[in-house]
Design an enzyme around this catalytic site. Structure first.
Site, PDB file in Angstrom:
ATOM      1  N   HIS A  49      15.442 -37.017  -5.258  1.00 54.71           N
ATOM      2  CA  HIS A  49      14.907 -36.293  -4.580  1.00 54.71           C
ATOM      3  C   HIS A  49      15.734 -35.254  -3.653  1.00 54.71           C
ATOM      4  CE1 HIS A  49      10.822 -36.067  -2.069  1.00 54.71           C
ATOM      5  NE2 HIS A  49      11.303 -35.101  -2.022  1.00 54.71           N
ATOM      6  N   ARG A  81       6.114 -33.949  -6.151  1.00 50.90           N
ATOM      7  CA  ARG A  81       6.050 -35.459  -5.371  1.00 50.90           C
ATOM      8  C   ARG A  81       5.963 -36.513  -6.380  1.00 50.90           C
ATOM      9  NH1 ARG A  81       8.154 -33.887  -1.529  1.00 50.90           N
ATOM     10  NH2 ARG A  81       7.417 -33.940   0.769  1.00 50.90           N
ATOM     11  N   GLU A 141       9.248 -43.902  -5.057  1.00 45.16           N
ATOM     12  CA  GLU A 141      10.617 -44.096  -4.746  1.00 45.16           C
ATOM     13  C   GLU A 141      10.962 -44.683  -3.339  1.00 45.16           C
ATOM     14  OE1 GLU A 141      10.695 -39.451  -5.025  1.00 45.16           O
ATOM     15  OE2 GLU A 141      11.032 -39.433  -2.796  1.00 45.16           O
ATOM     16  N   ILE A 180       7.447 -22.104  -4.019  1.00 46.81           N
ATOM     17  CA  ILE A 180       8.345 -22.324  -4.800  1.00 46.81           C
ATOM     18  C   ILE A 180       8.314 -21.921  -6.182  1.00 46.81           C
ATOM     19  CG2 ILE A 180       9.770 -24.447  -5.643  1.00 46.81           C
ATOM     20  CD1 ILE A 180       9.057 -25.821  -2.852  1.00 46.81           C
ATOM     21  N   ARG A 196      -5.216 -24.528  -8.613  1.00 43.22           N
ATOM     22  CA  ARG A 196      -6.343 -24.952  -8.393  1.00 43.22           C
ATOM     23  C   ARG A 196      -7.257 -23.533  -8.122  1.00 43.22           C
ATOM     24  NH1 ARG A 196      -8.149 -29.155  -4.738  1.00 43.22           N
ATOM     25  NH2 ARG A 196      -6.786 -28.311  -3.299  1.00 43.22           N
ATOM     26  N   SER A 197      -6.755 -22.834  -7.048  1.00 45.04           N
ATOM     27  CA  SER A 197      -7.097 -21.552  -6.710  1.00 45.04           C
ATOM     28  C   SER A 197      -6.681 -20.413  -7.593  1.00 45.04           C
ATOM     29  CB  SER A 197      -7.079 -21.374  -5.431  1.00 45.04           C
ATOM     30  OG  SER A 197      -5.897 -21.270  -5.090  1.00 45.04           O
TER      31      SER A 197
HETATM   32  C1  DGY Z   1      10.057 -31.400   1.236  1.00 49.00           C
HETATM   33  O1  DGY Z   1      10.548 -30.854   2.010  1.00 49.00           O
HETATM   34  O2  DGY Z   1       8.925 -31.705   1.128  1.00 49.00           O
HETATM   35  C2  DGY Z   1      11.257 -32.121  -0.052  1.00 49.00           C
HETATM   36  O3  DGY Z   1      10.565 -32.780  -0.745  1.00 49.00           O
HETATM   37  C3  DGY Z   1      12.111 -32.749   1.043  1.00 49.00           C
HETATM   38  O4  DGY Z   1      13.219 -32.234   0.682  1.00 49.00           O
END
Ligand code: DGY
Length: 318
Positions: A283, A236, A265, A159, A179-180
């Site tokens: 989320h 997260r 959450e 992502i 981290r790496s």
């Molecule tokens: C995931 O896929 O981990 C997302 O946070 C949920 O949409």
């Protein structure tokens, strides 16, 4: 012949339900799509051989212990920090997630939050809706520019890479920290965490949650950021210390934040609600109909693969 019992915790799309129906004896939540509680999950999972869960279900060691027949868990998410993977491993329970199918949609949303945060979209929209707009002015809702700025990415995975790729169109300098140390990708430059914090005009957090990334961003980190910086968290809850972030936003230590995830959450620190310099979403980074459909279908395909003795399409390595 008796079919294996599948517990589906939340409402899923009809195409996936249809694919699963001929192969499992299904208990689901189609009619009454309510969030699960630990007690509810423990009560429901007792007879299950298979579990189809979501990012919002806490499948901890107690829940797994309450399911003596459980053979596999398919989560309809890429992140699986809500599932006790060690308990799965100890019991020989297979686990699958949904990588890749949500990468581009989630990256789109990271940008949506970044733009909304930098350009004060939610705040100015509230102003218009509340009937407060009496006329145009030079200094109305002045934000900060995105184009030409330095974009920091904390976590250069799939992502993060998709976010970096989009930055080219905005003529941005992109720095990242992992981290790496990964390769130079999409013209992005690897920097240490301190440099990332100090140089980012916009910082997007995309690291997976784990014990190692718990409170990766705290007051001390926020203090290293530019007062004009915007922070976006689509990773997260728990990666950022929300109390510290709230404090930094209240004091104007950083300019603004766009937050799609929160430590506890759906509960969030009430202070966030009072802040105009926070854009808050529930989320939904992966939430386009097409992508959520693909996530659900991939989870279903993993369940079908397991029950038919084929390799899982996207197993989590335990
Ligand atoms: C995931 O896929 O981990 C997302 O946070 C949920 O949409």
């Amino acid at each position: 012949m008796t079919r294996p019992r599948l517990l589906i915790t939340r409402r899923i799309y009809p195409e996936a339900l249809e694919a699963l129906a001929g192969h499992f004896d299904i208990t689901d939540n189609q009619a009454n799509d309510t969030p699960t509680t630990k007690e509810g999950l423990m009560a429901a999972i007792g007879q299950a051989d298979y579990l189809f869960c979501t990012v919002a279900d806490k499948v901890d060691g107690d829940v797994i212990a309450a399911a003596p027949s459980l053979r596999m868990i398919a989560t309809g998410a890429v992140g699986f920090n809500n599932i006790d993977a060690q308990a799965c491993k100890a019991r020989g329970i297979a686990l699958s997630n949904t990588p890749d199918v949500l990468t581009e949609t989630t990256a789109d949303f990271g940008w949506a939050l970044l733009m909304a945060t930098a350009r004060r979209v939610s705040e100015s929209e509230r102003y218009v809706r509340q009937g407060q707009w009496k006329g145009w002015a030079f200094d109305q809702f002045t934000g900060v520019d995105v184009h030409g700025a330095t974009l920091g990415i904390l976590g250069m995975g799939r992502i993060g890479g998709a976010i970096a790729r989009r930055a080219a169109g905005f003529n941005m300098r992109v720095v990242y920290h992992n981290r790496s140390k990964a390769q130079q990708e999409y013209g992005a430059q690897y920097v240490d965490k301190q440099t990332l914090l100090a140089e980012s005009d916009h910082l997007i957090i995309v690291v997976p949650y784990s014990q190692a990334t718990h409170h990766l961003i705290t007051a001390a980190d926020l203090a290293q950021m530019k007062p004009s910086a915007c922070l976006v968290n689509i990773a997260r809850g728990g990666v950022v210390n929300d109390a510290d972030l709230l404090n930094a936003l209240q004091r104007g230590q950083i300019r603004a934040a766009g937050l799609d995830v929160f430590e506890n959450e759906p509960a969030l620190h009430a202070g966030f609600l009072a802040l105009d310099n926070a854009v808050l979403t529930p989320h939904i980074a992966s939430s386009s109909r097409a992508t959520r459909g693909r996530m659900v279908m991939l989870a279903a395909e993993n369940l079908l693969a397991h029950v038919q003795g084929r390799p899982l399409k996207t197993p989590v390595a335990l």
